[in-house]
Design an enzyme around this catalytic site. Sequence first.
Site, PDB file in Angstrom:
ATOM      1  N   ASP A 128       0.809  -1.215   0.000  1.00 14.16           N
ATOM      2  CA  ASP A 128       0.000   0.000   0.000  1.00 14.16           C
ATOM      3  C   ASP A 128       0.844   1.269   0.000  1.00 14.16           C
ATOM      4  O   ASP A 128       1.585   1.536   0.936  1.00 14.16           O
ATOM      5  CB  ASP A 128      -0.919  -0.013   1.229  1.00 14.16           C
ATOM      6  CG  ASP A 128      -1.942   1.103   1.157  1.00 14.16           C
ATOM      7  OD1 ASP A 128      -1.939   1.855   0.161  1.00 14.16           O
ATOM      8  OD2 ASP A 128      -2.735   1.236   2.090  1.00 14.16           O
ATOM      9  N   ASP A 348      -1.552   7.018  -7.194  1.00 16.43           N
ATOM     10  CA  ASP A 348      -1.791   6.055  -6.127  1.00 16.43           C
ATOM     11  C   ASP A 348      -2.155   4.694  -6.696  1.00 16.43           C
ATOM     12  O   ASP A 348      -3.103   4.564  -7.469  1.00 16.43           O
ATOM     13  CB  ASP A 348      -2.929   6.585  -5.238  1.00 16.43           C
ATOM     14  CG  ASP A 348      -3.190   5.675  -4.057  1.00 16.43           C
ATOM     15  OD1 ASP A 348      -2.266   4.942  -3.651  1.00 16.43           O
ATOM     16  OD2 ASP A 348      -4.323   5.681  -3.541  1.00 16.43           O
TER      17      ASP A 348
END
Length: 470
Positions: A128, A348
């Site tokens: 992540d 992202d």
Amino acid sequence: MIEWRPISLLVIFFLSVGFDFHGFLFTHANPIRLELIHRDNPLLIGQLPRPKQTQLERFKELVRNDITRHRIISYKRGQWGASGRRNDLELEASIEMPMHSGADFGTGQYFVEVKVGKPAQQFLLIADTASELMWVNCRHGCGNKCGTHKRLFHADRSSSFRPVPCASEMCKVGLADLFRSPKCPSPSTPCGYEFSYVDGSVALGFFANDTITVNLTNGRKMMLDNMLIGCTESTKGQGFLGADGVLGLGYANYTFATTAAKKFGGKFSYCLVDHLSPKNISNYLVFGGERNHSKHSLVGNVQYTKLLLGVIPPFYAVSVSGISIGGKMLNITPSVWDVNAGGGTIIDSGTSLTLLAEPAYTPVMMALELAVSAYDRLVSDDGPFEYCFDSTKFNESLVPKFAFHFADGARFEPPVKSYIIDVAPQRKCLGFVPASWPGTSIIGNIMQQNHLWEFDLGCHKVGFAPSSCT
Ligand SMILES: *[C@@H]1O[C@H](CO)[C@@H](O)[C@H](O)[C@H]1NC(C)=O
Ligand SMILES: *[C@@H]1O[C@H](CO)[C@@H](O)[C@H](O)[C@H]1NC(C)=O
Ligand SMILES: *[C@@H]1O[C@H](CO)[C@@H](O)[C@H](O)[C@H]1NC(C)=O
Ligand SMILES: *[C@@H]1O[C@H](CO)[C@@H](O)[C@H](O)[C@H]1NC(C)=O
Ligand SMILES: *[C@@H]1O[C@H](CO)[C@@H](O)[C@H](O)[C@H]1NC(C)=O
Ligand SMILES: *[C@@H]1O[C@H](CO)[C@@H](O)[C@H](O)[C@H]1NC(C)=O
């Protein structure tokens, strides 16, 4: 408590203690390569009890995750109160999704296998880019009461495990932003953390150093010593969808990304295949080295733009200057792209769709709606997209090209399928999600697909080039 499920696959990996290569001699020649396993990969589905979903249902879930993630980013930036378009999905998201207080939360789409400790124990972690810490579910100091669970890191069995003392500078200063617990009853007590989530769930543990074993691209292994890990001893509330923890890839002092990149030439890169390709096709995350570009079937030149590190921590921000459609710049107020004015854009990998702050979303949708107005609009109440149409007669070559323009002249022109998305048979939708303003715009992983992305943390730039990623 998270319910633990035995996983025979990991047991097999557990036994594969290979030969460990220690040192930096091969640093640049042999990058680390980690397979990125998508959440929907059949390899994981056996482990995660996930209901069968239609593509539309899957998109609904993706958009819900994206909105939650955006709210967490807003929260981190102190824009919690910001109100934007509050559509039903957003409200629904705030009820259903665990809302994090700002520490790492692991809602990413990709998993990686990582080995921790000496001898190495293998885990499946959520990779992540929003996370600042690598942590694993862990048992420590429980002697013969620790049990034998394979999906827990048994810290007592690792000869290289070193808790960070709470009286150390590292605990008091270095980890102060990582939800360190203020408690320090004696100087040698481990430096604790308490991540609390808005939905009431918590993860409790302490910081430690240990060795991480990674595979190099030449097939050898390498140990990275003294990597900061979190030993999570208890969790309460919603679990992490079957993962054993989180691999922090954000830009912060102790994340795996920054530490590993430092050792491997300051760079990491990934290339994401088409999100609709068979889920058993792998993506890789590579640290360091000159990536062998010819191997990744680049079909265009690599362009670079400045990476704004530390401006929206721990994210990778870029300086967008505008969006064009069909070669025509849209009239978007410049503050949308300005971090200091409450805007800004991040790249992202854990967000699926592309979220545009309202003042950018509206003109982009207007221009694209016009471009597809020849096709019958499909109206439905069950979202998650605002504009969908009947794609039976769709002709992609008639769609004007969408492009992000960067302040330093680079231009990112994704394939049409990355923003006019196949949502169901004969149904395509404009793949943008509105984000509240002031707020962050996010270039999500579907927009990034079929491109190689190289994050050069040393030179503060990100390179991208079209690629089949195979
Ligand atoms: C490293 O490579 C070996 C052999 O290809 C594989 O079995 C193992 O799972 C890999 N380890 C990690 C941590 O990816
Ligand atoms: C943990 O690793 C950091 C960075 O390598 C080092 O500065 C620190 O002294 C280590 N702490 C312990 C307790 O081993
Ligand atoms: C990293 O550590 C340095 C020195 O301790 C500190 O000045 C800086 O703010 C830290 N950076 C982040 C992103 O936490
Ligand atoms: C992926 O799965 C398909 C069947 O769903 C199979 O035909 C194909 O060989 C698999 N590919 C790989 C790389 O495992
Ligand atoms: C890059 O990959 C290609 C094709 O696999 C190979 O022929 C070439 O030797 C590689 N180059 C380097 C520098 O490894
Ligand atoms: C799509 O449009 C292009 C450009 O007008 C045209 O050449 C092509 O034949 C069209 N394709 C189809 C399948 O209609």
